[in-house]
Motif scaffolding. Structure first.
Motif, PDB file in Angstrom:
ATOM      1  N   ALA A 187       0.921  -1.330  -0.094  1.00 28.73           N
ATOM      2  CA  ALA A 187      -0.168   0.089  -0.057  1.00 28.73           C
ATOM      3  C   ALA A 187       0.863   1.402   0.143  1.00 28.73           C
ATOM      4  CB  ALA A 187      -1.004  -0.057   1.081  1.00 28.73           C
ATOM      5  N   ARG A 232      -9.699  -6.300  -6.453  1.00 28.46           N
ATOM      6  CA  ARG A 232     -10.530  -6.615  -5.394  1.00 28.46           C
ATOM      7  C   ARG A 232     -11.086  -7.704  -5.360  1.00 28.46           C
ATOM      8  NH1 ARG A 232     -15.587  -7.160  -3.924  1.00 28.46           N
ATOM      9  NH2 ARG A 232     -16.344  -6.248  -5.855  1.00 28.46           N
ATOM     10  N   HIS A 234     -16.608  -6.575   1.361  1.00 29.69           N
ATOM     11  CA  HIS A 234     -15.735  -5.644   1.996  1.00 29.69           C
ATOM     12  C   HIS A 234     -14.478  -5.520   0.939  1.00 29.69           C
ATOM     13  CE1 HIS A 234     -14.063  -9.590   2.947  1.00 29.69           C
ATOM     14  NE2 HIS A 234     -12.670  -8.975   3.000  1.00 29.69           N
ATOM     15  N   GLY A 288     -10.310  -5.212   0.551  1.00 31.68           N
ATOM     16  CA  GLY A 288      -8.939  -5.724   1.040  1.00 31.68           C
ATOM     17  C   GLY A 288      -8.180  -4.518   1.485  1.00 31.68           C
ATOM     18  N   PRO A 289      -7.249  -4.560   2.714  1.00 27.67           N
ATOM     19  CA  PRO A 289      -6.633  -3.583   3.209  1.00 27.67           C
ATOM     20  C   PRO A 289      -5.727  -2.847   2.371  1.00 27.67           C
ATOM     21  CG  PRO A 289      -5.931  -5.736   3.709  1.00 27.67           C
ATOM     22  CD  PRO A 289      -6.864  -6.092   3.137  1.00 27.67           C
ATOM     23  N   VAL A 290      -5.044  -3.356   1.197  1.00 24.62           N
ATOM     24  CA  VAL A 290      -4.331  -2.680   0.279  1.00 24.62           C
ATOM     25  C   VAL A 290      -5.178  -1.735  -0.611  1.00 24.62           C
ATOM     26  CG1 VAL A 290      -2.701  -2.693  -1.577  1.00 24.62           C
ATOM     27  CG2 VAL A 290      -2.367  -4.294   0.362  1.00 24.62           C
ATOM     28  N   HIS A 320      -8.009  -0.833   0.164  1.00 25.95           N
ATOM     29  CA  HIS A 320      -8.667   0.361   1.016  1.00 25.95           C
ATOM     30  C   HIS A 320      -7.528   1.533   1.221  1.00 25.95           C
ATOM     31  CE1 HIS A 320     -10.026   1.802   4.854  1.00 25.95           C
ATOM     32  NE2 HIS A 320     -11.255   1.475   4.549  1.00 25.95           N
ATOM     33  N   ALA A 321      -6.421   1.323   1.466  1.00 32.49           N
ATOM     34  CA  ALA A 321      -5.510   2.155   1.731  1.00 32.49           C
ATOM     35  C   ALA A 321      -5.109   3.121   0.298  1.00 32.49           C
ATOM     36  CB  ALA A 321      -4.351   1.538   2.089  1.00 32.49           C
TER      37      ALA A 321
END
Length: 299
Positions: free
Chosen positions: A250, A267, A277, A279-281, A283-284
């Protein structure tokens, strides 16, 4: 709506920038542009508290007014406008199913260039099965291009590169196809970036092992090359730069976005007990990238 780019508009600066970006992309694709204003009725008892009575935009007239402006600036583009009612995230997600691309605005973070994805945009990104592009307020055509010789951004210069954040361990054809196609339409370079985790000894503050680092980097670059070779052959005129770097993916992508025309991330469709939802990467990147972000769903 095959051959259609859909953009959600609400009269905000973010949605105006999104409409202009979508118009330029529809021209590159040779597609139609459809503007949708999604109006969710507000109970009369709540209207004074939500500011509904003081809204400067008539929801019935908004899409038509914006469409007329787009037609004036893009005279060769087929543009239509629609005003529909319902829950915005659900309506927009449904519209995306039959479109080539869905484009939405995203609120800008104060203090630095970036995104703050609202609840509607985040809900749509988490659910749709078509690519979604998030565009911040103030994004202009010149921002996608390199600076001219005097150091000023200009829409007459070459496009900045498209940057793809790739998971080389689980590459997906839909994400690669979108990124290569986007770069090819712009006749610009595609920068493929993969971040790999630092060895455990770094976290514990132990001395680095240069030889091990070099082997890890070589192995990762070889994997990245194998993934990209078929796509280089499919898009032979597209200049491709592949970079394998140690570090958090990220952070690497957010830094690379400063010089990008467009960021592309994937995604994965996932089942979750609390619903879809991001994913964290992804999302960042959505929250902090300095360029428009395309999220491409894949299996």
């Amino acid at each position: 709506m095959s051959g259609t780019v859909v953009v959600g508009v609400d009269g905000s600066p973010e949605s105006q920038a999104a409409a202009e970006w979508a118009a330029r992309e529809a021209e590159l694709l040779g597609s139609r542009l459809e503007l949708f204003s999604v109006w969710q009725p507000v109970p009369l008892a709540y209207a004074p508290y939500l500011g509904a009575e003081s809204s400067p935009h008539d929801p019935a007239q908004l899409p038509g007014e914006m469409a007329e402006g787009v037609r004036l600036r893009h005279p060769g583009l087929s543009v239509s406008a629609h005003q529909v009612s319902g829950r915005p995230s659900e309506v927009l997600a449904s519209l995306a199913d039959d479109a080539e691309l869905l484009v939405l605005g995203s609120r800008g973070l104060s203090g630095f260039r970036g995104f703050l994805v609202g609840s509607v945009g985040q809900a749509v990104v988490a659910r749709v099965r078509r690519p979604v592009v998030l565009v911040r307020a103030g994004e202009q055509a010149a921002d996608e291009h390199e600076q001219d010789p005097s150091g000023i951004p200009s829409a007459a210069t070459r496009y900045r590169p498209v940057v793809l954040g790739l998971d080389s361990d689980n590459p997906d054809a839909a994400v690669l196809e979108f990124a290569f196609g986007t770069a090819a339409r712009r006749d610009t370079a595609l920068c493929v970036l993969h971040g790999w985790p630092l060895p455990p000894y770094v976290a514990y503050g132990l001395a680095e092992d240069p030889e091990l680092n070099a082997r890890l980097a070589d192995d990762d670059e070889a994997t990245l090359s194998r993934v990209l070779d078929p796509w280089r052959r499919k898009f032979p005129t597209t200049e491709v730069h592949a970079e394998s770097r140690p570090g958090a993916p990220a952070e690497l992508l957010i830094d690379a976005s400063k010089d990008a025309a467009l960021m592309v991330v994937g995604r994965r469709h996932r089942g979750s007990p609390v619903g879809p939802h991001i994913g964290p990467v992804t999302h960042a990147v959505l929250h902090h990238a300095a360029a428009p972000v395309a999220v491409v769903p894949h299996m």
